[in-house]
Scaffold this motif. Structure first.
Motif, PDB file in Angstrom:
ATOM      1  N   MET A  93       0.866  -1.185   0.000  1.00 57.92           N
ATOM      2  CA  MET A  93       0.000   0.000   0.000  1.00 57.92           C
ATOM      3  C   MET A  93       0.906   1.240   0.000  1.00 57.92           C
ATOM      4  SD  MET A  93      -3.103   0.548   2.655  1.00 57.92           S
ATOM      5  CE  MET A  93      -2.116   0.828   4.095  1.00 57.92           C
ATOM      6  N   VAL A  94       1.985   1.169   0.805  1.00 60.66           N
ATOM      7  CA  VAL A  94       2.942   2.286   0.875  1.00 60.66           C
ATOM      8  C   VAL A  94       3.748   2.379  -0.422  1.00 60.66           C
ATOM      9  CG1 VAL A  94       4.979   3.177   2.088  1.00 60.66           C
ATOM     10  CG2 VAL A  94       3.104   2.115   3.386  1.00 60.66           C
ATOM     11  N   PHE A  95       4.260   1.240  -0.884  1.00 62.83           N
ATOM     12  CA  PHE A  95       5.091   1.249  -2.098  1.00 62.83           C
ATOM     13  C   PHE A  95       4.304   1.770  -3.307  1.00 62.83           C
ATOM     14  CE2 PHE A  95       8.782  -0.100  -0.268  1.00 62.83           C
ATOM     15  CZ  PHE A  95       8.809  -1.394   0.219  1.00 62.83           C
TER      16      PHE A  95
ATOM     17  N   SER B  93      12.026  -4.452   4.502  1.00 59.42           N
ATOM     18  CA  SER B  93      11.815  -4.109   3.080  1.00 59.42           C
ATOM     19  C   SER B  93      11.563  -2.610   2.932  1.00 59.42           C
ATOM     20  CB  SER B  93      10.643  -4.903   2.507  1.00 59.42           C
ATOM     21  OG  SER B  93       9.442  -4.485   3.101  1.00 59.42           O
ATOM     22  N   MET B  94      10.911  -2.013   3.918  1.00 56.62           N
ATOM     23  CA  MET B  94      10.677  -0.553   3.854  1.00 56.62           C
ATOM     24  C   MET B  94      12.007   0.190   3.972  1.00 56.62           C
ATOM     25  SD  MET B  94       7.284  -0.160   3.877  1.00 56.62           S
ATOM     26  CE  MET B  94       6.646   1.208   4.794  1.00 56.62           C
ATOM     27  N   SER B  95      12.924  -0.390   4.728  1.00 57.25           N
ATOM     28  CA  SER B  95      14.213   0.292   4.943  1.00 57.25           C
ATOM     29  C   SER B  95      15.024   0.362   3.647  1.00 57.25           C
ATOM     30  CB  SER B  95      15.034  -0.441   6.017  1.00 57.25           C
ATOM     31  OG  SER B  95      15.565  -1.648   5.499  1.00 57.25           O
ATOM     32  N   THR B  96      14.708  -0.532   2.693  1.00 56.48           N
ATOM     33  CA  THR B  96      15.496  -0.527   1.438  1.00 56.48           C
ATOM     34  C   THR B  96      15.231   0.752   0.637  1.00 56.48           C
ATOM     35  OG1 THR B  96      13.775  -1.622   0.124  1.00 56.48           O
ATOM     36  CG2 THR B  96      15.355  -3.054   1.262  1.00 56.48           C
TER      37      THR B  96
ATOM     38  N   GLY C 269       1.410 -10.315  -6.039  1.00 56.23           N
ATOM     39  CA  GLY C 269       2.350 -10.327  -7.163  1.00 56.23           C
ATOM     40  C   GLY C 269       2.028  -9.219  -8.144  1.00 56.23           C
ATOM     41  N   GLY C 270       0.748  -9.025  -8.404  1.00 55.74           N
ATOM     42  CA  GLY C 270       0.324  -7.971  -9.330  1.00 55.74           C
ATOM     43  C   GLY C 270       0.696  -6.589  -8.844  1.00 55.74           C
ATOM     44  N   VAL C 271       0.513  -6.334  -7.553  1.00 57.10           N
ATOM     45  CA  VAL C 271       0.853  -5.008  -7.002  1.00 57.10           C
ATOM     46  C   VAL C 271       2.364  -4.814  -6.996  1.00 57.10           C
ATOM     47  CG1 VAL C 271       0.690  -3.472  -5.017  1.00 57.10           C
ATOM     48  CG2 VAL C 271      -1.221  -4.960  -5.558  1.00 57.10           C
TER      49      VAL C 271
ATOM     50  N   GLN D  86       8.232  -2.977  -7.649  1.00 58.33           N
ATOM     51  CA  GLN D  86       9.020  -3.523  -6.534  1.00 58.33           C
ATOM     52  C   GLN D  86       8.893  -5.042  -6.577  1.00 58.33           C
ATOM     53  OE1 GLN D  86      11.005  -1.879  -4.661  1.00 58.33           O
ATOM     54  NE2 GLN D  86      10.311   0.251  -4.681  1.00 58.33           N
ATOM     55  N   GLU D  87       9.244  -5.600  -7.762  1.00 59.46           N
ATOM     56  CA  GLU D  87       9.034  -7.033  -7.988  1.00 59.46           C
ATOM     57  C   GLU D  87       9.975  -7.893  -7.144  1.00 59.46           C
ATOM     58  OE1 GLU D  87      10.288  -4.953 -10.251  1.00 59.46           O
ATOM     59  OE2 GLU D  87       8.887  -4.687 -11.925  1.00 59.46           O
ATOM     60  N   ILE D  88      11.277  -7.600  -7.220  1.00 58.87           N
ATOM     61  CA  ILE D  88      12.251  -8.444  -6.500  1.00 58.87           C
ATOM     62  C   ILE D  88      12.080  -8.275  -4.990  1.00 58.87           C
ATOM     63  CG2 ILE D  88      14.720  -8.843  -6.081  1.00 58.87           C
ATOM     64  CD1 ILE D  88      15.269  -8.154  -8.958  1.00 58.87           C
TER      65      ILE D  88
END
Ligand code: 57M
Length: 359
Positions: free
Chosen positions: A211-213, A352-355, A276-278, A284-286
């Motif tokens: 939701m954030v990404f 993941s958010m930290s990336t 997966g779709g989002v 941000q697939e990987i």
């Protein structure tokens, strides 16, 4: 829909200006989906129980699961109804990504429904064959990936987390890559759905993360500041993720231990595919490997177990795969396994958010 009706009335009712904001519509998409699940849940459980769509428990499973026999399943129908209706109510219906996400959700929901129907209602233990299921999944994912690829200006470069200067451009091969992300996510969530709330919890956490990404990727200034790929129009996917979060919390209300209802393949397959779709739409697939790291760990435990089992003609790495069964057979009470897996899911989401900054 409300966006189109009420925002158009903004010149007459200035308060309706709020409907232009994705954040506002995401919050209410989440609350709407939660309320639909929360209010319809008891009726759904009674209806499914009356139809005797009770879970069949395989003989070779952990012995403590046999007491679950007959638990109403296919509760994923309620999740899909909540996500789809709340998205239609609160998202912009002229947004291409919204319709692509709804297509993914509905197509995978249909595959799961047929599989559950054959297994639980027709009592054909195996449901769809592995090949049939996989073929339908690949077909639906490929169609969705093609639709995304055909969006004018869609960026086929793939971002590598932690390495901002590495983003290989896959060109037309991106279609196969994106389809694979959707199929893999769908099956990983499906495998994880083996304990009460074990799948819906991390799905909700992952949906909140994406939701954030999605919001960041759709915001030209923030995307530029963070040096992530700007995807014009992807911000609407935030509303869809909000609906997933609300529906996930609403379903968890009934799926938490001891579960009153299971989601069935009709729930696990579309939820994974939608994540997966989002991930594809927000570019941000990987990173989905990290956000959905719990699903990856569960799927890898199966791959290693089956591979080792075949290689050693019957020896096992784990007491049973997926990994949650291993801990069950080690004597961990079910709630302990579930909550500890949720904790891992939350930690992975934060990492993941930290990336976004560690690049
Ligand atoms: C998806 N489904 C649950 C429920 C849920 C290759 C192999 C690893 C495949 C795997 C498999 O069949 N996976 C299918 C997992 C099932 O849940 C139903 O399925 C829906 C999700 N698709 O919504 O309708 C069972 O899980 C339990 N459950 C709960 N609470 C929930 O909220 O307790 C589900 C949701 C339900 C219920 O008992 O019946 C499942 O586990 O099948 N197979 C397995 O995971 C099997 N593992 C296995 O065979 N391991 C072997 C292999 C890898 C060599 C080994 O390690 O030796 C286990 N699953 C079952 N029995 N049912 C163990 C055997």
């Amino acid at each position: 829909m409300l966006y189109h009706i009420l925002y158009a009335l903004q010149p007459y009712v200035s308060a309706f200006n709020v409907f232009r904001y994705i954040t506002f519509r995401t919050i209410y998409a989440s609350l709407t989906a939660f309320l639909i699940c929360f209010l319809m849940g008891p009726y759904m459980i009674r209806k499914i129980a009356k139809l005797q769509v009770g879970q069949y428990i395989r003989e070779d499973g952990p012995s403590m699961h046999h007491q679950k026999a007959g638990t109403p399943t296919m509760g994923g129908i309620l999740i899909l109804l909540s996500v789809i209706s709340s998205t239609l109510l609160w998202a912009s219906l002229t947004n291409y990504y919204i319709w692509t996400l709804l297509l993914i959700t509905a197509s995978y929901g249909a595959i799961g429904f047929v599989d559950d129907y054959l297994k639980q209602i027709k009592k054909l233990n195996r449901g769809l064959t592995g090949k049939q299921k996989f073929s339908f999944q690949i077909g639906a994912a490929f169609l969705a990936a093609l639709l995304i690829y055909m969006i004018p200006g869609f960026d086929t470069r793939v971002m590598v987390p932690f390495f901002k200067n590495i983003s290989p451009d896959l060109g037309w091969f991106y279609i196969f890559f994106a389809a694979w992300v959707i199929v893999a996510a769908s099956n990983a969530v499906n495998l994880t759905d083996g304990l009460d709330g074990l799948a819906i919890g991390p799905v909700t956490i992952a949906a909140a993360t994406y939701m954030v990404f999605a919001y960041l990727a759709g915001h030209v200034k923030i995307a530029d500041y963070l040096q992530i790929q700007y995807v014009s129009g992807s911000g609407e996917a935030t509303v869809f993720c909000g609906a997933m979060v609300g529906a996930g919390l609403g379903f968890l209300w009934f799926n938490t231990y001891p579960a009153q209802i299971f989601m069935g393949d009709v729930g696990s397959l579309p939820l994974g595919a939608a994540l997966g779709g989002v991930a594809v739409i927000s570019k941000q697939e990987i990173l989905l490997v990290l956000v959905g790291g719990l699903f990856v760990i569960e799927a890898l435990s199966v791959i290693f177990q089956v591979g080792y089992f075949k290689m050693t003609h019957g020896h096992r790495i784990f007491r049973m795969a997926p990994l949650h069964h291993h801990f069950e057979l080690k004597g961990w009470p079910e709630p302990k396994v579930i909550v500890r897996f949720w904790i891992i899911a939350i930690a992975l989401a934060l990492l993941s958010m930290s990336t976004l900054k560690l690049r």
